[in-house]
Enzyme design. Structure first.
Site, PDB file in Angstrom:
ATOM      1  N   ILE A 156       0.836  -1.205   0.000  1.00  0.00           N
ATOM      2  CA  ILE A 156       0.000   0.000   0.000  1.00  0.00           C
ATOM      3  C   ILE A 156       0.876   1.263   0.000  1.00  0.00           C
ATOM      4  CG2 ILE A 156      -1.900   1.214   1.153  1.00  0.00           C
ATOM      5  CD1 ILE A 156      -2.558  -1.623  -0.153  1.00  0.00           C
ATOM      6  N   ILE A 338      23.024   3.826 -23.887  1.00  0.00           N
ATOM      7  CA  ILE A 338      23.760   4.985 -24.427  1.00  0.00           C
ATOM      8  C   ILE A 338      24.834   5.438 -23.438  1.00  0.00           C
ATOM      9  CG2 ILE A 338      23.525   7.447 -25.034  1.00  0.00           C
ATOM     10  CD1 ILE A 338      20.764   6.637 -26.318  1.00  0.00           C
ATOM     11  N   GLU A 364      -1.150  -0.102 -10.376  1.00  0.00           N
ATOM     12  CA  GLU A 364      -2.428   0.354 -10.936  1.00  0.00           C
ATOM     13  C   GLU A 364      -2.844  -0.530 -12.133  1.00  0.00           C
ATOM     14  OE1 GLU A 364      -3.477   4.436 -10.751  1.00  0.00           O
ATOM     15  OE2 GLU A 364      -2.011   4.868  -9.181  1.00  0.00           O
TER      16      GLU A 364
HETATM   17  N1  COS Z   1     -15.750   1.764 -14.258  1.00  0.00           N
HETATM   18  C1  COS Z   1     -16.950   1.473 -13.682  1.00  0.00           C
HETATM   19  N2  COS Z   1     -17.376   0.212 -13.437  1.00  0.00           N
HETATM   20  C2  COS Z   1     -16.543  -0.789 -13.793  1.00  0.00           C
HETATM   21  C3  COS Z   1     -15.285  -0.569 -14.391  1.00  0.00           C
HETATM   22  C4  COS Z   1     -14.902   0.784 -14.629  1.00  0.00           C
HETATM   23  N3  COS Z   1     -13.727   1.066 -15.208  1.00  0.00           N
HETATM   24  N4  COS Z   1     -14.692  -1.746 -14.631  1.00  0.00           N
HETATM   25  C5  COS Z   1     -15.530  -2.690 -14.197  1.00  0.00           C
HETATM   26  N5  COS Z   1     -16.660  -2.111 -13.687  1.00  0.00           N
HETATM   27  C6  COS Z   1     -17.846  -2.778 -13.147  1.00  0.00           C
HETATM   28  C7  COS Z   1     -18.408  -3.756 -14.174  1.00  0.00           C
HETATM   29  O1  COS Z   1     -19.305  -3.102 -15.052  1.00  0.00           O
HETATM   30  C8  COS Z   1     -19.111  -4.762 -13.294  1.00  0.00           C
HETATM   31  O2  COS Z   1     -20.368  -4.260 -12.885  1.00  0.00           O
HETATM   32  P1  COS Z   1     -21.745  -5.010 -13.255  1.00  0.00           P
HETATM   33  O3  COS Z   1     -21.617  -6.371 -12.677  1.00  0.00           O
HETATM   34  O4  COS Z   1     -22.780  -4.167 -12.594  1.00  0.00           O
HETATM   35  O5  COS Z   1     -21.791  -5.003 -14.737  1.00  0.00           O
HETATM   36  C9  COS Z   1     -18.222  -4.826 -12.065  1.00  0.00           C
HETATM   37  O6  COS Z   1     -17.481  -3.586 -12.035  1.00  0.00           O
HETATM   38  C10 COS Z   1     -17.272  -5.986 -12.104  1.00  0.00           C
HETATM   39  O7  COS Z   1     -16.487  -5.852 -13.259  1.00  0.00           O
HETATM   40  P2  COS Z   1     -15.828  -7.098 -13.988  1.00  0.00           P
HETATM   41  O8  COS Z   1     -16.848  -8.175 -14.146  1.00  0.00           O
HETATM   42  O9  COS Z   1     -15.152  -6.593 -15.209  1.00  0.00           O
HETATM   43  O10 COS Z   1     -14.753  -7.556 -12.883  1.00  0.00           O
HETATM   44  P3  COS Z   1     -13.630  -8.680 -12.946  1.00  0.00           P
HETATM   45  O11 COS Z   1     -13.571  -9.305 -11.633  1.00  0.00           O
HETATM   46  O12 COS Z   1     -13.813  -9.550 -14.134  1.00  0.00           O
HETATM   47  O13 COS Z   1     -12.216  -7.909 -13.097  1.00  0.00           O
HETATM   48  C11 COS Z   1     -10.446  -6.415 -13.643  1.00  0.00           C
HETATM   49  C12 COS Z   1     -11.958  -6.722 -13.599  1.00  0.00           C
HETATM   50  C13 COS Z   1      -9.543  -7.600 -13.891  1.00  0.00           C
HETATM   51  C14 COS Z   1     -10.294  -5.432 -14.778  1.00  0.00           C
HETATM   52  C15 COS Z   1     -10.095  -5.731 -12.283  1.00  0.00           C
HETATM   53  O14 COS Z   1     -10.129  -6.679 -11.241  1.00  0.00           O
HETATM   54  C16 COS Z   1      -8.773  -5.026 -12.296  1.00  0.00           C
HETATM   55  O15 COS Z   1      -8.647  -3.904 -12.780  1.00  0.00           O
HETATM   56  N6  COS Z   1      -7.715  -5.664 -11.714  1.00  0.00           N
HETATM   57  C17 COS Z   1      -6.456  -5.018 -11.494  1.00  0.00           C
HETATM   58  C18 COS Z   1      -6.478  -4.350 -10.175  1.00  0.00           C
HETATM   59  C19 COS Z   1      -5.449  -3.297 -10.079  1.00  0.00           C
HETATM   60  O16 COS Z   1      -5.270  -2.464 -10.958  1.00  0.00           O
HETATM   61  N7  COS Z   1      -4.739  -3.316  -8.973  1.00  0.00           N
HETATM   62  C20 COS Z   1      -3.760  -2.338  -8.719  1.00  0.00           C
HETATM   63  C21 COS Z   1      -3.923  -1.948  -7.287  1.00  0.00           C
HETATM   64  S1  COS Z   1      -3.890  -0.256  -7.053  1.00  0.00           S
HETATM   65  S2  COS Z   1      -1.998   0.246  -7.128  1.00  0.00           S
END
Ligand code: COS
Length: 384
Positions: A156, A338, A364
């Site tokens: 975190i 370089i 992210e």
């Molecule tokens: N904005 C708004 N809503 C979103 C969204 C976005 N960008 N992306 C997804 N959602 C919503 C979806 O629409 C879905 O809602 P509904 O069920 O009502 O349709 C819900 O959130 C779940 O989305 P999804 O089914 O796509 O979730 P998944 O579990 O399949 O995973 C990923 C999505 C893999 C893209 C997500 O878990 C992710 O981004 N993982 C990486 C996490 C990350 O970046 N970690 C870094 C930590 S912070 S340094």
């Protein structure tokens, strides 16, 4: 969207001067001590850097996304650890409240994030839940006017310094996926909240991460973001859409800095009787870097403008984050090449950037998660 070009130019000039005169000369010291000097933090506060993208009604500058990425390009000309300190307030540590917080939550927390009085931190990742963020296990059980949180968050950013955490936790254990998740604002010092030892990292010295541990940590129900259960995952994803454009922007800024350093070195360093910049194999590395940087810069500005227009930028944010962070890695590699042997020595600084920018392809959302988001959105649009 740029609201007023003249005002923006003044801000960008001020940031550029601060970066070159105050941050760059302190890069080596910060890396050595793993700490940003207090006087520099005070200057960052005075310049308003902690509140760049927090709305004006709460005391921030309320920069549009386009204005913010232009500022981030400049900030990227110094070691990225400096940005890390104030970036979470503007980004993942503050935007959950900005985007989905209630009026009372905004009024209470945003003005303190703006001044830097408190640092905001974003607690999504867990030991067993990284890319699969919706599988998180931290629980939040309602008891009267409170929620009781249990679980551990990992890697975190700014946790050791944080005054508040945006914590994603499962309020509905019967739902295993995204819709059982809610987001909370948890204040430092809340009984049951503790921090692990600071992580030993490859780079980004001066910026700190650690575990955040919740053991029967009682949080007022009023701190449930938006005062609605089950929307926390979406809050986190919306925050990350914005965050990813910003990581793309910092990738551009740092790549510009590394390319400037590599160009200067190539023009000064002589071999075979002339500057190495005159050799075509070195020119190829400079030119490829310049062209890729230009492409990434254009992508970031386009994604930012689309977000300012209120469009859904999930795909553009992931494209920009993926391309710009990978580009930055390639530029870092060429810059070290370089510099030759000097590129491997810490006194020249370029190896520190090489290590620092490796993070951009990971946090992210990894490059592979950006690919997944882009392709899924394409297929969804195709299938209607
Ligand atoms: N904005 C708004 N809503 C979103 C969204 C976005 N960008 N992306 C997804 N959602 C919503 C979806 O629409 C879905 O809602 P509904 O069920 O009502 O349709 C819900 O959130 C779940 O989305 P999804 O089914 O796509 O979730 P998944 O579990 O399949 O995973 C990923 C999505 C893999 C893209 C997500 O878990 C992710 O981004 N993982 C990486 C996490 C990350 O970046 N970690 C870094 C930590 S912070 S340094």
């Amino acid at each position: 969207m740029i609201r007023d070009q003249e005002t923006l130019n003044v801000l960008l000039d001020t940031i550029t001067r601060f970066v070159r005169e105050r941050l760059v000369p302190n890069e080596a010291l910060v890396a050595e001590k793993d700490r940003i000097p207090d006087e520099l933090v005070a200057e960052m506060k005075e310049l308003g850097l902690f509140g760049l993208s927090i709305p004006e009604e709460h005391g921030g500058m309320g920069l549009t996304m386009e204005e913010e990425v232009l500022a981030t390009f400049e900030i990227g000309h110094a070691s990225p650890c400096f940005r890390s300190l104030f970036a979470t307030n503007n980004g993942i540590g503050g935007q959950g409240i900005v985007i989905d917080g209630t009026a009372a939550q905004k009024a209470h927390y945003l003005p303190r994030l703006v001044t830097g009085e408190i640092i905001g931190s974003f607690a999504l990742t867990e030991p067993d839940s990284g890319s699969d963020a919706a599988s998180l296990r931290t629980t939040a059980v309602r008891e009267g006017d409170s929620y009781v949180l249990n679980g551990t968050k990992r890697y975190i950013t700014n946790a050791p310094e944080a005054g508040i955490f945006t914590v994603m936790a499962r309020t509905d254990p019967s739902r295993k996926g995204a819709d059982g998740i809610s987001a909370f604002i948890v204040e430092r010092g809340t009984p049951g909240l503790s921090l692990g030892a600071p992580d030993e990292k490859m780079g980004h010295k001066g910026s700190h991460t650690c575990d955040v541990i919740f053991e029967d940590c009682r949080v007022p129900a009023a701190n449930l973001i938006g005062e609605r259960e089950g929307i926390g995952f979406k809050t986190a994803m919306k925050v990350l859409d914005k965050g990813r454009i910003n990581i793309a922007a910092i990738s551009v800024g740092v790549a510009e800095r590394m390319l400037e350093d590599a160009l200067r070195y190539a023009c000064e360093r002589k071999q075979f009787g002339k500057p190495i910049a005159e050799f075509q194999l070195v020119q190829a590395m400079l030119a490829d870097s310049k062209a890729e940087l230009y492409a990434a810069r254009c992508m970031v500005i386009d994604a930012a403008r689309k977000r300012d227009e209120g469009r859904d930028v999930g795909t553009e944010a992931s494209c920009a984050k993926m391309f710009a962070s990978e580009m930055c890695g390639r530029v870092a590699d060429r810059a070290v090449q370089i510099f030759g042997g000097a590129g491997y020595l810490s006194e020249y600084g370029i190896e520190r950037f090489y290590r620092d920018v490796r993070l951009f392809r990971l946090f992210e959302g990894t490059t592979q998660i950006q690919q997944l988001v882009i392709a899924r959105n394409m297929i969804r649009a195709h299938n209607g």
